[in-house]
Every structure is written in C-alpha cells, then in structure tokens.
Design a protein around this motif. Structure first.
Motif, PDB file in Angstrom:
ATOM      1  N   ASN A 127       0.800  -1.224   0.000  1.00 36.90           N
ATOM      2  CA  ASN A 127       0.000   0.000   0.000  1.00 36.90           C
ATOM      3  C   ASN A 127       0.830   1.270   0.000  1.00 36.90           C
ATOM      4  N   ASP A 128       2.067   1.164   0.452  1.00 39.24           N
ATOM      5  CA  ASP A 128       2.870   2.372   0.644  1.00 39.24           C
ATOM      6  C   ASP A 128       3.334   3.002  -0.662  1.00 39.24           C
ATOM      7  N   SER A 135       1.037   1.702  -5.402  1.00 34.82           N
ATOM      8  CA  SER A 135       0.222   1.329  -4.239  1.00 34.82           C
ATOM      9  C   SER A 135      -0.856   0.352  -4.668  1.00 34.82           C
ATOM     10  N   GLY A 136      -1.260  -0.501  -3.746  1.00 35.55           N
ATOM     11  CA  GLY A 136      -2.355  -1.416  -4.046  1.00 35.55           C
ATOM     12  C   GLY A 136      -2.227  -2.675  -3.224  1.00 35.55           C
TER      13      GLY A 136
END
Lengths: 319, 278, 284
Positions: free
Chosen positions: A117-118, A287-288
């Motif tokens: 996510n970062d 991100s994801g």
C-alpha cells in the motif's frame, strides 16, 4: 513457534529472533533509524535498552556508526527499510562496511513490493542487485518466518557483512522447525523432472502454489528456495538442471541483477539451457493490494505457470 | 596543569611537526600524487595527538583499550602515515611506497592494510559517524578509551556530518573529540565561494556541542583545548582549529591549487629548505 | 479578515474530515501528521498559493512539496477541494490503479514532486527556486518538512545551500508536532533549539502556532517581504489535531485502529452536517 500455513511478516520473526539472540550473546548490538516499531527491532530495544541505539531518521549515519561499532568487536545489526539501507546508505555499506569487511548485519524490512500500500518510495525492487555487486557481501532473503529465524541466527556466526531482506506483509510459513538452513546453501523443496523453479523470499510460496497446479497439468516441477543469492549455491542448481533442462526464476525484484541474473549468469557460463525470469521488468510498481500488484506486474502464480510452459516449449524446440 | 605547559614539551612537539612536514613532502614527491595542502595544515594537531594526547600501544597495536583516531579527511593521509612511521608502527623507509602498487600505504587510509590505522576513510563526511560508533561501544563496555576524529572543513557540506553531530549530542559522548581542520579551502575554492560555513561556532553550538575555537598551529592552544575537552562531561567536544592550508611552505600556503598537487624536484628542494630553516 | 479566517477554518475542518474518511477507507495511511498539517495546507491552497486548478501544470504556478510525503492524504484532499480532480477520487487512496498513491507522485495532477523518502523535499525545492531565479519568474516554492525529517543530513545540506544561494523565493515550513515514528523528537534525536539551528544556517526564522490561521497568514506575508535570505516558519502543531484520541499520541502516526477511525468518521460527519450547511453539501 511458527505454525505451517500461518501468514507472518518475516520482519516479525526477525524481531523475535533478535531478542532470543540478545539473551544468549551480550556482544550483539542493534541500531535503528526511527522505524523500530515497524522493523520490529524495538522488541529488542525494550529488553536490552543499553544495547539498542535509535539514531533517528539518518540512515547514512546509522550505517557508518554501525561500522565503527563493529570495529570494536561487536556483532552489529542495522535495522531500517530496504530502500534506505541499499540506496540512501549505499556508499556507507560499500566503503565502510563491505570494504573493511566488518561484522555488520543489515537486516531490512519492506523488501520488494511487500509494503504494497505504501507505493514506490517504500518498495525496494533494486536492492538485491545493488548489494549483490558489492565485493564480499552476502545477500539473503528468507522465504518465511521459520527460515528467517534460522538465517538471522546463522548471520551472527557468519564472518563479515550480510544484507538480509525481510517482508513487511505476511507470508505463509512453509517450513517446519526441523529444517536446517545454511547461508549459501539452497533448499530443495520439491523434487521434479520437467523444470526447475528457483525462487526467493515471498515468491517461494508462490512457486510452490504454481508447482501444485502444474503437476495437475502433467508438468513436474522441482522447486528450490534460493534464500542466499550471494554466494550462490551453484551445485544445487547444476544438480537440478542436469535433470530438468530448464529454469524459471521468481523474485520480488527487478529481473535485472537479482536472482534471475545470478542464475542466468552462472548457467550461461556453465550449462546453457532455456531460462525464464519472473520479476519486475523495467518498471516501478505502485500502491495497491499485494496480490493485485503481483497480477498487474506479472509476478503471480499464473505468470510463474506460463513461464514454466514457455521454458518447457523451448526445451522441446531445442531437441 | 592546563596553564603551565612545559616549554620542553612544546619544543619537542615542534621538532616532531617539522619532521612530519618533511616526510609529507618527500612522500608526495616520491608518489608524484597526493594532497599536500591539507596534510600540512594538520601537522601540529596530528603531532599533538600522537606524541602527547593519545594513549597508543605499540606492543599490541589493536589493543581494545587504545585511544582511536579517525582521519575523516582521508586524503590528508600522508600526515597520518608519517606520524605512524615516526611512532614505529612501520619502518620510515616504507613512506616512499605511498600510492604504489602492492604498498601498504594506500592513497586513502586503509585499516586492513596499514598498521595503526583505526578505520578506513577517504569518502568524505563519514569519519565522525564511525567515531560515534566507537565511542558508543566504549561507553557500553565501560572502557575509558577516547576517540578523536579529524574533519576537514569542506566535509561539513555533507549532511551525514550533521546527522552525526545530532547523534553525538543525543548519546552524550564526552569520550569523543572532533577536530575541524578549518583551513577554509576546499577543492573548488574557498568555503565562502563553494558553500559558506560561517557562523561555524553558532552552528555547532546550536547542535549542542561543547565548542572550543583555537589556533591549530599553536601547540599551547592545542594542548589546552584537548585538556578542556577531557574536563567536559555529558557532551562531546568539537575543536574548531583555525589553520592555514599548506602551512610551512610559503608557495603552498592558502593556495587552493595545492589541495591535490605533488611538488616537482625543484619545488621540493625549496620547500624542504623553508621547513628546515624555520 | 474575520470572515476569511472563518472560511479557512471551515475548509480546514473539511480537509480533516476528508483525511479521516480516506484513511479509514484505505485501511492504511498516516493520519497523525495529516491532521497536524491541515491548517497550514488550507492556508496555502485556499489563500497563499497562486495556482490554477484547471491548469495544474501552469508554468508560473507556485510550487508545493510535501517533503513529509506520508501526510499526502491532506494534500490530496486540498487538491480535490480546490477542484484539481474530483472529490470522489479521494476514496481510491492506496488502491491498485489509483493515481492517489500511498506517497505523492509527480504524475498525479497538482503534485509538483514525488516525495515520501524523508529528508529530500527541501533539496528539490531549492532546485525549483534556483530555476525560478534563472528564468526570472516570480513563482514561489513552498516546502513542508516534518520535524522527524530534520534528523536527515540531507536537510542540512539543503538548508546550507538555500541560504548560500539567497533563495528568498523559497519558504520552508516545519510541521513541528514533536513526535516521530518511534516516539517524541526528544527521545529519538533531539532537535535542540530549532530556531537557533536554522539561524545558525543564516535563515530568516518565524515561529508560530501552526493551528492559528491569524498567525499562519501573516507569517506567509512576512516571508514574501523578506529579501536575500530564505525563510523558515517553525509551526508549533499538535499531531492528530482535531481528533481527541489521536492528539499527541505517536502511535497514531500510522493507522492504529481502523474501526475506531471509521466510528470517528461517522461521528464527524453527523456533527458537521448539523453544524453548518457549508459542510452538508460537501461531505461524502
């Protein structure tokens, strides 16, 4: 301690193991760069505050301080994220850790795209390559919590610098506690005859998943966990490819300079056979969610499987 | 003790510093490469460290209790090699091998090759961090060795130096002394042109160090500064030593061109005459 | 002035809501440092900075670099609220395929520079300010730093360099909330006297309450009127400002409890709807 199948970030195993080691060996000291809660080094700091030094958000300083401390006979662990240790403090690693060959164990979290996510700033996808080109450096990425514990312990007995890369997010435990690990010795996880899958870190469990599916489709893959990419375990590769005649490498890293390169370079010089590298191809991630990113960037189980089919096809053509 | 410095000590140190300067110039001349300017500016400080201030052990060169010295401005290593040879870490004749293949005397200090070198340096800005690592371990192991780090003023452009200043304060490293060889010249010109450092004392005080400003060619002042550093507790000391790059050789003094240039035969002859004469 | 203040306070409150909503929606992110910066970001984007929301790449625009990139939700909220991109995009934060990445990316409309690796924003800002001087352009460059970042040596390299080049078109703002990832700044690596340090590097230093709009705006003005030296605003702030359980708790640097945040989000929405029609039509 760790149950098969449980999803555990390997950074957690690192923190736990540091404490275990700290209790046995008072020569172990730990340096941190203000992310101790995240790298899990803070667990060590809580039990051994006098041997735990938080240097602040200053990774170059952290690395050079570690070198100085190691020259006083200590076994020094450096904790931070992989991007910062391998890139921001790269020169300190090369000139003040590797060149003097001091006992600094650089153990870094957030390897590959595991800080999913970062986003890119926190995802290290070039670090293994950078570290691998430094003379005398040992480069490791354990596949799960059990092997992390074993390899961190082995690191303390290893003479010289080590770069050991950990995951931010959980990866399934694939080893039972009886397995023994040696730095520089790959692990033959599954035997096969049609193709060899060589994987590292969080991709090892994906390779195992791919093997299960492949075996239903009539391809028997041999799976090797190459937790140490430098020094590379050449004999395990040769033994396997003499049998299978083809290789797929799988890494959470750019395909340049990492595991895929290491294996290709070795086989190119010694035993040229069809090979396919799975990893990032000249692109940054984003991100994801982890699994979605693996799919988008062609590092998923499906991509490993299609890589295997490609190699098997090329093997046939060769004949 | 601070006020009454033995006159014999000072003249002894002066003699040693002259010897160092001679060896520096001969070495660099023999190698036909190297950095005379910054080696000459540091001669008095290095002499004081090795011939008066520091506790070294020739019988056990890696004695864990020895004081440590890190030449962060590693390019000035001829001055360090000269003093190490003078102290007997290796034969004086070996100085002639500087920068030659298979020599133990590398172009920048190498702890694995040269006896008496406490840490490898040369890539600027890093020496203070390394010194902090050593000083921290000294505290951890309850040892009373001291750590000395010499920085060049140009090195203060590097951010890692300021990271290290912050860390030195945090860990209250009163067993650590930094000496800034403040000759006000760096490779591309003077500090003010390249990257100004003034007000240097304000900067260092703002990072909460004990700051002592001193003349880096005056043995009385240097000896006193080290003594004051010893008396300071709970914070590290930085000695800002005003020096002259190329000190002792008139045509090299304050000349940025002599940062990294070797003298030819004629220049060496004149330089040695000047140093011996003074 | 009173009206302007009131209006800005409302925007700031709306940004706080957006931040809480976005992070609870994403399930990860860094709320504490967003909330401490909300008032300053509001003043920048709704008053101080010269930008064209419909033309985010306008060459003469003022630049903003969020060096503490992890606080990007508050920046994304400001950009959306100024109309650079639709507010409904805020719910895609940190999702695969979204242009609202976990840390700011230059490819996102309205983002002037990628950031997230701490300590580098001021160097980039100095580069932009130098470029403006060379091109004789009047745009200004604003850089927001977190106090933890000041540990990075690179910050001091850029501090030195900006005063050397007399970059009076550069404004640094330190979001001085006194907390970093592992604890308080004094525990981790003390900044000593922040004012003394910046002065030692020859900067014009202004210290303010970073939550008081009537201090923030005049500080911006003073900075604009200062010539030949760069200005830094040391903004004393509270990490997590506006959400009681987050205030001054370093554990809320990152999302600590998603459910608690979601609960708070609902509560905020209800309170804001009842409080003011300004909010009612803008909440999501």
């Amino acid at each position: 301690m760790y149950k098969l199948g449980d999803s555990i970030p390997t950074r957690n195993a690192y923190g736990d193991t540091l404490v275990e080691l700290g209790r046995k060996n008072d020569q172990i000291v730990v340096f941190e760069a203000d992310i101790g809660k995240s790298t899990r080094s803070a667990i060590f700091g809580k039990e051994f505050p006098e041997r735990y030094f938080n240097i602040g958000v200053a990774e170059q300083n952290e690395m050079a301080i570690a070198a100085g401390a190691a020259s006083c006979g200590k076994i020094v662990f450096v904790s931070t994220y992989a991007v910062f240790a391998s890139m921001r403090a790269c020169e300190q690693v090369r000139t003040f850790v590797a060149y003097p060959h001091v006992n600094v164990k650089i153990c870094v979290s957030h390897g590959g795209i595991t800080p999913a996510n970062d986003g890119v700033t926190h995802q290290a996808t070039e670090d293994l390559g950078i570290m691998r080109t430094i003379p005398g450096m040992t480069v490791i990425m354990p596949a799960d919590a059990v092997s992390t514990r074993e390899l961190v312990i082995a690191a303390t007995q290893w003479d010289g610098p080590i770069y050991l890369r950990l995951t931010r997010d959980g990866v399934p435990v694939i080893y039972n506690e009886e397995t023994s690990f040696k730095i520089g010795k790959g692990i033959l996880l599954r035997e096969g005859k049609d193709i060899t899958i060589i994987a590292i870190g969080d991709m090892v469990s994906k390779a195992l998943d791919a093997r299960d599916i492949l075996s239903k489709q009539g391809i028997l893959a041999e799976v090797i966990d190459m937790h140490t990419i430098k020094p590379l375990d050449e004999s395990i590769i040769l033994d396997s490819v003499r049998k299978t005649g083809g290789v797929v490498t799988v890494e959470d890293h750019q395909v340049e300079c990492g595991l895929g390169s290491a294996v290709s370079e070795f086989l190119g010089e010694n035993y040229p056979i069809p090979i396919q590298r799975i990893g990032l191809r000249n692109t940054f991630a984003e991100s994801g969610e982890y699994e979605l990113l693996l799919k988008k960037y062609k590092m998923s189980v499906d991509d490993i499987i299609s890589g295997c089919f490609k190699v098997v096809g090329r093997k046939k053509k060769k004949r | 003790m601070v006020d009454t410095i033995n006159k014999n000590l000072v003249s002894f140190l002066e003699e040693k510093a002259t010897e160092l300067r001679i060896n520096i110039l001969k070495m660099i001349h023999a190698a036909q490469s190297g950095h005379p300017g910054g080696a000459l500016s540091a001669a008095e400080i290095i002499t004081t460290l090795y011939c008066h201030e520091m506790r070294i052990n020739l019988d056990n060169q890696r004695d864990p209790d020895r004081d440590r010295f890190i030449l962060s401005k590693g390019h000035a290593c001829p001055v360090l090699y000269s003093v190490l040879a003078m102290k007997g870490f290796f034969p004086i004749e070996e100085l002639a091998t500087l920068r030659k293949i298979n020599s133990r005397l590398q172009g920048h200090p190498d702890m694995k090759k040269t006896p008496g070198v406490d840490f490898t340096t040369g890539s600027l800005g890093n020496g203070l961090s390394i010194g902090i690592g050593m000083a921290l371990m000294g505290k951890l192991d309850k040892k009373d060795f001291r750590v000395y780090v010499m920085l060049g003023c140009g090195e203060l452009d590097e951010g890692i130096v300021w990271e290290a200043f912050m860390a030195g304060t945090k860990f209250k490293l009163d067993n650590l002394v930094v000496i800034i060889d403040y000759n006000k010249l760096q490779l591309d010109g003077d500090n003010d042109e390249v990257m100004p450092l003034e007000p240097i004392v304000d900067k260092l005080e703002a990072f909460n160090w004990n700051v002592i400003r001193t003349n880096g060619h005056d043995f009385n002042q240097i000896i006193k500064a080290f003594a004051k550093a010893r008396e300071t507790h709970n914070k590290p000391t930085v000695i800002v030593a005003d020096t002259i790059k190329g000190k002792g050789v008139s045509f090299m003094e304050n000349k940025v061109d002599w940062h990294g240039l070797a003298p030819d035969d004629e220049q060496l002859k004149i330089a040695l005459e000047e140093i011996r004469g003074s | 002035m009173i009206d302007k203040t009131k209006e800005l306070e409302r925007w700031a409150q709306l940004l706080r809501y957006d931040v809480v909503r976005m992070i609870s929606n994403a399930g990860s992110g860094h709320p504490g440092g967003c909330l401490s910066a909300a008032d300053i970001i509001t003043c920048l984007y709704f008053k101080e900075m010269n930008i064209r929301p419909e033309e985010p790449d306008w060459p003469d625009r003022d630049r903003f670099i969020l060096s503490k990139g992890h606080a990007c939700p508050v920046l994304y909220a400001a950009l959306a609220r100024r109309g650079v991109f639709p507010v409904k995009k805020l719910k895609t934060l940190r999702k695969a395929g979204s242009f609202l990445q976990g840390h700011p990316e230059i490819h996102t409309s309205g983002i002037d520079m990628t950031s997230g690796c701490l300590g580098q924003g001021l160097s980039v800002g100095a580069g932009m300010a130098v470029a403006a001087k060379i091109d004789r352009k009047f745009y200004r460059t604003y850089v927001m730093l977190g106090c933890g970042e000041m540990n990075e040596g690179q910050v001091w390299e850029s501090v030195m360099c900006a005063s050397h080049f007399k970059l009076d078109n550069l404004l640094a703002i330190v979001d001085y909330n006194r907390l970093q990832f592992d604890g308080s700044v004094d525990e981790v690596l003390s900044p000593g006297s922040m004012v003394k340090r910046w002065k030692g590097f020859n900067w014009n230093v202004i210290e303010i309450d970073g939550h008081n709009i009537n201090e923030i705006l005049p500080a911006f003005e003073k900075a604009r009127n200062t010539k030949e030296v760069p200005t830094v605003i040391i903004a004393n702030t509270i990490k997590g400002k506006g959400v009681s359980f987050m205030e001054n708790d370093y554990l809320w640097h990152s999302l600590m409890d998603r459910d608690k945040l979601a609960e708070k989000c609902k509560q905020m929405k209800k309170d804001m709807e009842n409080a003011d029609s300004f909010y009612a039509k803008r909440l999501w």
